[in-house]
Design a protein around this motif. Structure first.
Motif, PDB file in Angstrom:
ATOM      1  N   PRO A   1       0.817  -1.214   0.000  1.00 14.75           N
ATOM      2  CA  PRO A   1       0.000   0.000   0.000  1.00 14.75           C
ATOM      3  C   PRO A   1       0.856   1.273   0.000  1.00 14.75           C
ATOM      4  O   PRO A   1       2.018   1.251   0.412  1.00 14.75           O
ATOM      5  CB  PRO A   1      -0.808  -0.091   1.293  1.00 14.75           C
ATOM      6  N   PHE A   2       0.283   2.383  -0.449  1.00 12.92           N
ATOM      7  CA  PHE A   2       1.015   3.643  -0.595  1.00 12.92           C
ATOM      8  C   PHE A   2       1.682   4.099   0.700  1.00 12.92           C
ATOM      9  O   PHE A   2       2.841   4.494   0.694  1.00 12.92           O
ATOM     10  CB  PHE A   2       0.093   4.750  -1.119  1.00 12.92           C
ATOM     11  N   GLU A   3       0.955   4.081   1.790  1.00  7.95           N
ATOM     12  CA  GLU A   3       1.525   4.571   3.049  1.00  7.95           C
ATOM     13  C   GLU A   3       2.750   3.743   3.442  1.00  7.95           C
ATOM     14  O   GLU A   3       3.798   4.282   3.814  1.00  7.95           O
ATOM     15  CB  GLU A   3       0.473   4.523   4.159  1.00  7.95           C
ATOM     16  N   ARG A   4       2.624   2.425   3.341  1.00  5.76           N
ATOM     17  CA  ARG A   4       3.745   1.546   3.684  1.00  5.76           C
ATOM     18  C   ARG A   4       4.895   1.705   2.703  1.00  5.76           C
ATOM     19  O   ARG A   4       6.064   1.654   3.065  1.00  5.76           O
ATOM     20  CB  ARG A   4       3.253   0.098   3.715  1.00  5.76           C
ATOM     21  N   LEU A   5       4.568   1.919   1.433  1.00  6.75           N
ATOM     22  CA  LEU A   5       5.589   2.106   0.407  1.00  6.75           C
ATOM     23  C   LEU A   5       6.406   3.369   0.677  1.00  6.75           C
ATOM     24  O   LEU A   5       7.637   3.365   0.570  1.00  6.75           O
ATOM     25  CB  LEU A   5       4.928   2.161  -0.972  1.00  6.75           C
ATOM     26  N   ALA A   6       5.739   4.446   1.054  1.00  6.57           N
ATOM     27  CA  ALA A   6       6.441   5.689   1.385  1.00  6.57           C
ATOM     28  C   ALA A   6       7.381   5.466   2.580  1.00  6.57           C
ATOM     29  O   ALA A   6       8.530   5.923   2.579  1.00  6.57           O
ATOM     30  CB  ALA A   6       5.436   6.800   1.688  1.00  6.57           C
ATOM     31  N   ARG A   7       6.896   4.738   3.603  1.00  5.79           N
ATOM     32  CA  ARG A   7       7.735   4.430   4.769  1.00  5.79           C
ATOM     33  C   ARG A   7       8.926   3.563   4.388  1.00  5.79           C
ATOM     34  O   ARG A   7      10.042   3.781   4.846  1.00  5.79           O
ATOM     35  CB  ARG A   7       6.894   3.704   5.829  1.00  5.79           C
ATOM     36  N   LEU A   8       8.685   2.588   3.538  1.00  6.96           N
ATOM     37  CA  LEU A   8       9.742   1.677   3.099  1.00  6.96           C
ATOM     38  C   LEU A   8      10.847   2.427   2.365  1.00  6.96           C
ATOM     39  O   LEU A   8      12.036   2.226   2.632  1.00  6.96           O
ATOM     40  CB  LEU A   8       9.142   0.600   2.191  1.00  6.96           C
ATOM     41  N   LEU A   9      10.467   3.330   1.464  1.00  8.50           N
ATOM     42  CA  LEU A   9      11.460   4.106   0.720  1.00  8.50           C
ATOM     43  C   LEU A   9      12.250   5.026   1.650  1.00  8.50           C
ATOM     44  O   LEU A   9      13.453   5.218   1.487  1.00  8.50           O
ATOM     45  CB  LEU A   9      10.785   4.893  -0.399  1.00  8.50           C
ATOM     46  N   ARG A  10      11.566   5.575   2.644  1.00  2.95           N
ATOM     47  CA  ARG A  10      12.256   6.418   3.633  1.00  2.95           C
ATOM     48  C   ARG A  10      13.243   5.591   4.449  1.00  2.95           C
ATOM     49  O   ARG A  10      14.400   5.966   4.625  1.00  2.95           O
ATOM     50  CB  ARG A  10      11.235   7.092   4.552  1.00  2.95           C
TER      51      ARG A  10
END
Length: 165
Positions: free
Chosen positions: A19-28
């Motif tokens: 999901p988008f929220e988790r993807l943003a966290r993962l990239l960070r």
């Protein structure tokens, strides 16, 4: 963003269903990249024309074939049942997700094209599209035969299974 990041985000979002929220966290967390969900959505949206172009080429290849196979299976979209349709032959496949299991989906995909041979299960929406012959999908037949064997048919079904295999 460069092509490598775009490809990585596409893979994680669609290949791994992150999901988008988790993807943003993962990239960070992995790369120290601060990117918003909106920026991720825009990055993916910017990739849509390239996918549409490739889908068009695949569909052309499928519609040029004399043999075409299809199948459909249910899936949940929100709280509704939709249908994932696949139209395929050899090394090419197109998928459509539609709220219908009816003939309109096949008509949408085929347009005026009618392949010589159509391969599908026995669903009415998938019958009558071939210009010459309809072949019942052997995988579906084998599944049904196995069901008969499991239900106790020791006469006809085992021989038919052996014949089809």
């Amino acid at each position: 963003f460069g092509p490598n990041l775009r490809a990585f985000v596409l893979y994680l979002r669609f290949g791994q269903a992150i999901p988008f929220e988790r993807l943003a966290r993962l990239l960070r967390d992995l790369f120290g990249l601060e990117i918003s969900e909106g920026a991720l959505a825009n990055l993916l949206q910017d990739s849509a024309p390239a996918f549409a172009a490739q889908t068009g080429l695949i569909k052309q290849r499928l519609l040029a074939s004399t043999v075409l196979a299809s199948d459909e299976t249910s899936m949940r979209v929100g709280k509704r049942t939709f249908w994932t349709w696949v139209f395929h032959h050899a090394d090419s496949a197109c998928f459509l997700i539609r709220p219908s299991r009816g003939k309109a989906v096949v008509r949408e995909f085929l347009g005026e094209v009618r392949p010589a041979v159509w391969i599908s299960d026995r669903l009415g929406a998938q019958r009558g599209w071939a210009s010459r012959e309809h072949q019942v999908c052997l995988a579906h037949l084998l599944r049904d035969i196995q069901y008969a064997i499991d239900a106790g048919d020791a006469g006809f079904a085992p021989g038919m299974k052996h014949l089809l295999q």
